[in-house]
Design a protein around this motif. Structure first.
Motif, PDB file in Angstrom:
ATOM      1  N   CYS A  28      -1.029   4.908  -0.035  1.00 57.98           N
ATOM      2  CA  CYS A  28      -1.866   5.988   0.499  1.00 57.98           C
ATOM      3  C   CYS A  28      -2.667   5.539   1.722  1.00 57.98           C
ATOM      4  O   CYS A  28      -3.058   6.356   2.549  1.00 57.98           O
ATOM      5  CB  CYS A  28      -2.805   6.529  -0.574  1.00 57.98           C
ATOM      6  N   TYR A  29      -2.894   4.250   1.861  1.00 59.81           N
ATOM      7  CA  TYR A  29      -3.720   3.757   2.968  1.00 59.81           C
ATOM      8  C   TYR A  29      -3.043   4.019   4.316  1.00 59.81           C
ATOM      9  O   TYR A  29      -1.838   3.829   4.471  1.00 59.81           O
ATOM     10  CB  TYR A  29      -3.952   2.245   2.798  1.00 59.81           C
ATOM     11  N   CYS A  62      -2.490  -1.079  -4.092  1.00 56.73           N
ATOM     12  CA  CYS A  62      -3.019  -2.211  -3.325  1.00 56.73           C
ATOM     13  C   CYS A  62      -3.965  -3.079  -4.148  1.00 56.73           C
ATOM     14  O   CYS A  62      -4.753  -3.838  -3.587  1.00 56.73           O
ATOM     15  CB  CYS A  62      -3.747  -1.688  -2.097  1.00 56.73           C
ATOM     16  N   THR A  86       0.863  -1.196   0.000  1.00 50.91           N
ATOM     17  CA  THR A  86       0.000   0.000   0.000  1.00 50.91           C
ATOM     18  C   THR A  86       0.890   1.233   0.000  1.00 50.91           C
ATOM     19  O   THR A  86       2.082   1.144   0.290  1.00 50.91           O
ATOM     20  CB  THR A  86      -0.871   0.060   1.271  1.00 50.91           C
ATOM     21  N   CYS A 143      -3.610   5.766  -4.715  1.00 58.28           N
ATOM     22  CA  CYS A 143      -2.355   5.277  -5.296  1.00 58.28           C
ATOM     23  C   CYS A 143      -2.489   4.039  -6.182  1.00 58.28           C
ATOM     24  O   CYS A 143      -1.650   3.807  -7.038  1.00 58.28           O
ATOM     25  CB  CYS A 143      -1.338   5.017  -4.186  1.00 58.28           C
ATOM     26  N   ARG A 144      -3.489   3.217  -5.971  1.00 59.97           N
ATOM     27  CA  ARG A 144      -3.717   1.993  -6.754  1.00 59.97           C
ATOM     28  C   ARG A 144      -2.598   0.961  -6.588  1.00 59.97           C
ATOM     29  O   ARG A 144      -2.418   0.093  -7.428  1.00 59.97           O
ATOM     30  CB  ARG A 144      -3.891   2.306  -8.252  1.00 59.97           C
ATOM     31  N   LYS A 167      -7.651   6.182  -1.233  1.00 65.37           N
ATOM     32  CA  LYS A 167      -7.745   5.487  -2.523  1.00 65.37           C
ATOM     33  C   LYS A 167      -7.137   6.298  -3.667  1.00 65.37           C
ATOM     34  O   LYS A 167      -7.778   6.534  -4.693  1.00 65.37           O
ATOM     35  CB  LYS A 167      -9.225   5.179  -2.815  1.00 65.37           C
ATOM     36  N   CYS A 175      -7.885  -1.752  -0.370  1.00 65.20           N
ATOM     37  CA  CYS A 175      -8.113  -0.908   0.814  1.00 65.20           C
ATOM     38  C   CYS A 175      -9.526  -0.352   0.834  1.00 65.20           C
ATOM     39  O   CYS A 175      -9.987   0.143   1.850  1.00 65.20           O
ATOM     40  CB  CYS A 175      -7.100   0.238   0.864  1.00 65.20           C
TER      41      CYS A 175
HETATM   42  S1  FES Z   1      -3.409   1.831  -0.685  1.00 64.32           S
HETATM   43 FE1  FES Z   1      -3.622   3.450  -2.113  1.00 64.32          FE
HETATM   44  S2  FES Z   1      -5.438   2.870  -3.207  1.00 64.32           S
HETATM   45 FE2  FES Z   1      -5.254   1.372  -1.693  1.00 64.32          FE
END
Ligand code: FES
Ligand code: SF4
Ligand code: SF4
Ligand code: SF4
Length: 537
Positions: free
Chosen positions: A58-59, A72, A56, A69-70, A67, A86
């Motif tokens: 951004c989580y 995860c 991950t 960064c994509r 949500k 996430c």
């Molecule tokens: S950790 Fe960033 S979108 Fe899921």
């Protein structure tokens, strides 16, 4: 009739082989492993709880969903496209794959795009060695930035606080800082400015910044760094010493980061540890630099021939022991008294009183904390038999009504204020502020009453009368746990709503509104502060 006998109810565990609470768990399969998780959990939470790692960026477990960064992404059987783990709630029977060739490729692509603006200057970056981006880049075997960063023309704008330096080029626009500033203290300083390539984070409401450093704490890269000390150290050069913040009674846990010569260069927190769960206020985060001051006493001083002389701890302690022994023998232990520092921890204060009682033989012990809170401590002890808070601090997070009387937790105790805000986020708690002053909590209040200074006794008694008349009393509790209730009720006779208006200026309809909110709530928290403790009534 069942085997337990007529009329006997069957406990859950006898009809259901699962332990209590597990009966509502959902089952899913992640990477071929069958796991159980609670229905409200996401795929990421279920995976982590079962020891399965999903990368991950951004989580952050303490923040609302970002949500951005994509990284995860995972594949879910039956779904056409990979989903962000996430943000995706689990479903019973779900089959998840976290390491397929497709998701690895998409994660790698997302990472390469994040690097578009990033200089990858790890050798000179303060976060090098503990940077989430660096870890991910290493994990995905990305050796260089495939899209060399273009120079962005971002106007130099100071951050919300001079205690934090912002490095625009290192920012990966994960938005953790923006969410942290809103979710945790509620300051709402930061925002995304511009769109597309020039987009960046800016402190757009600088006046709101309280220098709590929550943004700094959650930044996964080196885009925000503290300016506490001009001297810096790489992670592996620093010694981290876990300690308790000395500035207030909250007792936050923090780590002093010191270089070889014991110079403290920054303060960090360890995960979610301590009552503060990783957060600090400005004092704990940035106020520790006094320990480096050249005038700070680091060795004991003993007066010799009228002059204070630096000495060793052994000599100083010998001196104290000898003098105390002489005084005790000559004048008796009751002529000796001790005052503990208000900055001492509970454990230190406990040891001090134990030493005074057991070794010196006196009960003449006081604490400087008594100067500020003595009246409240004695009042609480007389009414409730507890010389302090009746609950652990965390319980305020469960409240569905926060009644804040003459207190400004946002300014005086940010960590407690953060916990109160959790009650709003989680339980949609109603907030009533009763204070002639305007404080930050007025912004979040459903009802703000402004009594005349010094009139708290009138409106509190008026509220008690309304609640008793409205039947909001638990008779069994009163009978079992209290004494003198009838005389208390009789003492409220004169506190009619009209009388309260005359004395405090609070109108009957406002007082009734407060009584209704109070009555409707199931779990109330009353937070009072110096406005009532240090006032004549
Ligand atoms: S950790 Fe960033 S979108 Fe899921
Ligand atoms: S220091 Fe605290 S208040 Fe200031 S921008 Fe960061 S999170 Fe917001
Ligand atoms: S400053 Fe840090 S936390 Fe904020 S968006 Fe940039 S990388 Fe994320
Ligand atoms: S609230 Fe602030 S001053 Fe109080 S213990 Fe925590 S960091 Fe220190």
């Amino acid at each position: 009739m069942d085997k337990h006998g007529e009329g006997r109810s069957i406990p859950d565990e006898e009809t259901n082989p699962l332990p209590r609470g597990l009966e509502s768990m959902l089952k899913l399969t992640i990477d071929g492993k069958e796991v159980s998780a609670r229905p409200e959990q996401t795929i990421l939470e279920a995976a982590r709880q079962n020891g399965i790692d999903i990368p991950t960026l951004c989580y952050h477990e303490k923040l609302s969903l970002i949500k951005s960064c994509r990284i995860c992404l995972v594949e879910v059987e039956g779904a056409e496209m990979p989903v962000a783990s996430c943000a995706t709630p689990i479903v019973d029977g779900m089959v998840v794959r976290t390491r397929t060739e497709r998701v690895e490729r998409m994660r790698r692509e997302a990472l390469r795009l994040l690097l578009v603006n990033h200089p990858l200057d790890c050798p000179v970056c303060d976060a090098g060695g503990e940077c989430h981006l660096q870890n991910r880049v290493y994990e995905f075997g990305i050796e260089r930035n495939e899209f060399p960063p273009e120079k962005r023309d971002i106007p130099a704008s100071p951050y919300g606080t001079p205690l934090i330096r912002q490095w625009f080029d290192r920012c990966v626009m994960c938005l953790r800082c923006v969410h942290a500033c809103i979710d945790v203290p509620g300051a709402d300083v930061l925002d995304v400015v511009e769109r597309g390539f020039p987009a960046h984070i800016e402190a757009v409401r600088k006046d709101n910044c309280i220098s709590c450093g929550e943004c700094l704490r959650v930044c996964p890269v080196g885009a925000l760094t503290e300016t506490l000390s001009p001297e810096k150290g790489r992670t592996w050069q620093l010694t981290r010493t876990q300690t308790t913040c000395p500035f207030c009674g909250c007792g936050c846990q923090l780590e002093l980061n010191s270089l070889g010569d014991k110079k403290v260069v920054k303060v960090t927190t360890k995960g979610e540890s301590g009552v503060n769960r990783g957060s600090l206020c400005v004092k704990g985060r940035f106020g520790i630099d006094w320990v480096n001051h050249p005038d700070r006493l680091k060795k004991p001083l003993v007066r010799k021939e009228g002059v204070l002389v630096e000495t060793s701890w052994d000599e100083a302690l010998d001196f104290v022991v000898t003098r105390l022994r002489q005084l005790k023998e000559k004048f008796g232990p009751q002529t000796i008294g001790g005052i503990a520092s208000a900055r001492a921890t509970n454990e230190e204060s406990y040891l001090f009183q134990k030493w005074m009682r057991a070794c010196i033989g006196t009960n003449n012990i006081d604490s400087a904390a008594d100067l500020a809170s003595g009246a409240a401590i004695r009042g609480m002890n007389a009414c409730l038999g507890v010389p302090g808070m009746t609950h652990p601090m965390d319980h305020v997070e469960e409240a569905d009504l926060l009644l804040v009387i003459g207190a400004d937790p946002y300014d005086d105790n940010l960590i407690f204020s953060n916990k109160m805000r959790l009650a709003i986020r989680r339980n949609n708690a109603k907030v009533v502020v009763v204070d002639p002053r305007q404080t930050q909590w007025e912004k979040w209040a459903d009802l703000w009453l402004r009594p005349l200074p010094g009139s708290d006794r009138a409106w509190i008694n008026g509220l008690s009368r309304l609640l008793i008349e409205g039947g909001s009393v638990r008779k069994d509790f009163i009978e079992e746990k209290t004494e003198g209730f009838d005389s208390f009720r009789a003492s409220l006779e004169r506190f009619s709503t009209e009388f309260v208006r005359e004395v405090s200026g609070i109108t009957p309809s406002d007082l009734e509104k407060l009584a209704r909110l109070y009555k409707r709530a199931g779990r109330r928290a009353i937070i009072f502060g110096s406005g009532v403790m240090q006032n004549l009534h």
